[in-house]
Design a protein around this motif. Sequence first.
Motif, PDB file in Angstrom:
ATOM      1  N   GLY A 190      71.584  -8.840  48.988  1.00  0.00           N
ATOM      2  CA  GLY A 190      72.208  -7.889  48.086  1.00  0.00           C
ATOM      3  C   GLY A 190      73.709  -7.945  48.254  1.00  0.00           C
ATOM      4  O   GLY A 190      74.208  -8.176  49.368  1.00  0.00           O
ATOM      5  N   ALA A 191      74.435  -7.767  47.167  1.00  0.00           N
ATOM      6  CA  ALA A 191      75.895  -7.849  47.223  1.00  0.00           C
ATOM      7  C   ALA A 191      76.511  -6.919  46.195  1.00  0.00           C
ATOM      8  O   ALA A 191      75.912  -6.638  45.154  1.00  0.00           O
ATOM      9  N   VAL A 192      77.730  -6.453  46.518  1.00  0.00           N
ATOM     10  CA  VAL A 192      78.465  -5.571  45.608  1.00  0.00           C
ATOM     11  C   VAL A 192      79.952  -5.926  45.626  1.00  0.00           C
ATOM     12  O   VAL A 192      80.475  -6.392  46.633  1.00  0.00           O
ATOM     13  N   SER A 193      80.617  -5.683  44.513  1.00  0.00           N
ATOM     14  CA  SER A 193      82.069  -5.890  44.398  1.00  0.00           C
ATOM     15  C   SER A 193      82.677  -4.775  43.559  1.00  0.00           C
ATOM     16  O   SER A 193      81.971  -4.089  42.806  1.00  0.00           O
ATOM     17  N   LEU A 253      75.264   0.048  50.265  1.00  0.00           N
ATOM     18  CA  LEU A 253      75.006  -0.130  48.837  1.00  0.00           C
ATOM     19  C   LEU A 253      74.470  -1.532  48.577  1.00  0.00           C
ATOM     20  O   LEU A 253      73.552  -1.714  47.763  1.00  0.00           O
ATOM     21  N   ALA A 254      75.023  -2.532  49.272  1.00  0.00           N
ATOM     22  CA  ALA A 254      74.518  -3.897  49.125  1.00  0.00           C
ATOM     23  C   ALA A 254      73.039  -3.955  49.500  1.00  0.00           C
ATOM     24  O   ALA A 254      72.235  -4.625  48.839  1.00  0.00           O
ATOM     25  N   ARG A 255      72.667  -3.233  50.559  1.00  0.00           N
ATOM     26  CA  ARG A 255      71.250  -3.241  50.945  1.00  0.00           C
ATOM     27  C   ARG A 255      70.397  -2.541  49.896  1.00  0.00           C
ATOM     28  O   ARG A 255      69.261  -2.961  49.619  1.00  0.00           O
ATOM     29  N   LEU A 256      70.912  -1.466  49.307  1.00  0.00           N
ATOM     30  CA  LEU A 256      70.176  -0.803  48.241  1.00  0.00           C
ATOM     31  C   LEU A 256      69.963  -1.734  47.051  1.00  0.00           C
ATOM     32  O   LEU A 256      68.896  -1.727  46.424  1.00  0.00           O
ATOM     33  N   VAL A 257      70.972  -2.522  46.740  1.00  0.00           N
ATOM     34  CA  VAL A 257      70.822  -3.515  45.663  1.00  0.00           C
ATOM     35  C   VAL A 257      69.687  -4.476  46.007  1.00  0.00           C
ATOM     36  O   VAL A 257      68.842  -4.814  45.160  1.00  0.00           O
ATOM     37  N   MET A 258      69.646  -4.909  47.264  1.00  0.00           N
ATOM     38  CA  MET A 258      68.612  -5.837  47.716  1.00  0.00           C
ATOM     39  C   MET A 258      67.217  -5.225  47.623  1.00  0.00           C
ATOM     40  O   MET A 258      66.263  -5.894  47.186  1.00  0.00           O
ATOM     41  N   LYS A 264      66.281  -1.944  46.233  1.00  0.00           N
ATOM     42  CA  LYS A 264      65.928  -0.962  45.205  1.00  0.00           C
ATOM     43  C   LYS A 264      66.269  -1.386  43.781  1.00  0.00           C
ATOM     44  O   LYS A 264      66.088  -0.599  42.849  1.00  0.00           O
ATOM     45  N   SER A 265      66.784  -2.589  43.597  1.00  0.00           N
ATOM     46  CA  SER A 265      67.107  -3.058  42.252  1.00  0.00           C
ATOM     47  C   SER A 265      66.418  -4.400  42.012  1.00  0.00           C
ATOM     48  O   SER A 265      66.023  -5.080  42.965  1.00  0.00           O
ATOM     49  N   HIS A 284      67.959  -6.917  41.043  1.00  0.00           N
ATOM     50  CA  HIS A 284      69.048  -7.882  41.073  1.00  0.00           C
ATOM     51  C   HIS A 284      69.510  -8.166  42.502  1.00  0.00           C
ATOM     52  O   HIS A 284      69.093  -7.503  43.459  1.00  0.00           O
ATOM     53  N   SER A 285      70.394  -9.124  42.641  1.00  0.00           N
ATOM     54  CA  SER A 285      70.982  -9.461  43.930  1.00  0.00           C
ATOM     55  C   SER A 285      72.443  -9.044  44.030  1.00  0.00           C
ATOM     56  O   SER A 285      72.975  -8.963  45.139  1.00  0.00           O
ATOM     57  N   TYR A 286      73.097  -8.803  42.894  1.00  0.00           N
ATOM     58  CA  TYR A 286      74.541  -8.572  42.910  1.00  0.00           C
ATOM     59  C   TYR A 286      74.903  -7.606  41.802  1.00  0.00           C
ATOM     60  O   TYR A 286      74.592  -7.843  40.639  1.00  0.00           O
ATOM     61  N   LEU A 287      75.564  -6.496  42.160  1.00  0.00           N
ATOM     62  CA  LEU A 287      76.092  -5.561  41.176  1.00  0.00           C
ATOM     63  C   LEU A 287      77.568  -5.331  41.449  1.00  0.00           C
ATOM     64  O   LEU A 287      78.002  -5.377  42.598  1.00  0.00           O
TER      65      LEU A 287
END
Length: 325
Positions: free
Chosen positions: A93-96, A107-112, A114-115, A117-120
């Motif tokens: 998971g990744a965020v920018s 938040l990156a882990r939540l993306v991994m 709970k979403s 997707h891999s990147y938001l």
Amino acid sequence: MGGWAIAVHGGAGVDPNLPQERQEEAKRLLSRCLEIGISALRSNLPAIDVVELVVRELETDPLFNSGRGSALTENGTVEMEASIMDGPKRRCGAVSGITRVKNPVSLARLVMEKSPHSYLAFSGAEEFAMKQGAEMVDNEYFITEENVGMLKLAKEANSILFDYRIPTIGTCGAGAAMESPLQMNGLPISVYAPETVGCVVVDKEGRCAAATSTGGLMNKMMGRIGDSPLIGSGTYACNLCGVSCTGEGEAIIRSTLAREVAAVMEYKGLNLHEAVDYVIKHRLDEGKAGLIAVSSTGEVACGFNTTGMFRGCATEDGFMEVGVW
């Protein structure tokens, strides 16, 4: 299995004239983070939980360039980025463009988890954060008085400042910036010390994980994304190893540095230390960077081609080391 191992970093590229007090302050923070990680590993937490826990601690302390204390954009705001990767199934998971989430790594882990997707990024990432109940703060929370001063120096120099913590005489002048032997995409930059943070862990089950978090470059353009949230560049974990990188983001992106460590282990049959040494020497071209890494067999290694790297590591057999140079 070779037992658990952990490594942390606070950035590659250290001013040779770094005051001793600052060195000791950095070592104390790295030691504290190692102790947090060691305690978690002894309590049998999986590697992915440990890297998140340690990086959250680094984001909360303003000493390094992540979370509170992040470098400022050209507009005087903070835009953070982070990534996390779980080796066994290579989930990531990744965020920018994060401006209000207190702990971007979480938040990156939540993306991994709970979403789909891999990147938001940017507003979409923060909208997702609010829906997930992530802790939110005002952007001013991340801004320190020290960094406001460093941004002013960077603007006066008309330069992207890497060494934004140590304003030595002459370093930040326009002439010094123009005469710098270091360049990014053909443009001169000042003394190199980005201070991104990261953690890599292998637990006693041989599971590897990695996480990286940063505020980016002082005086960076709005919307700039570096290597830290890019899986395979700044962060990578698989069944062989976990890697977190720091340094000249553009060079790390070009070389897909973190993935290269795993690749030469897999395809060339190198052990972890050989792999780290190989990619630092042969994959960075003229770029400046460093990395920390662990293997599934309990090895731990670091490598850098800069003056120094804030780093620490520990293994289950009692070895522990914290260093700068």
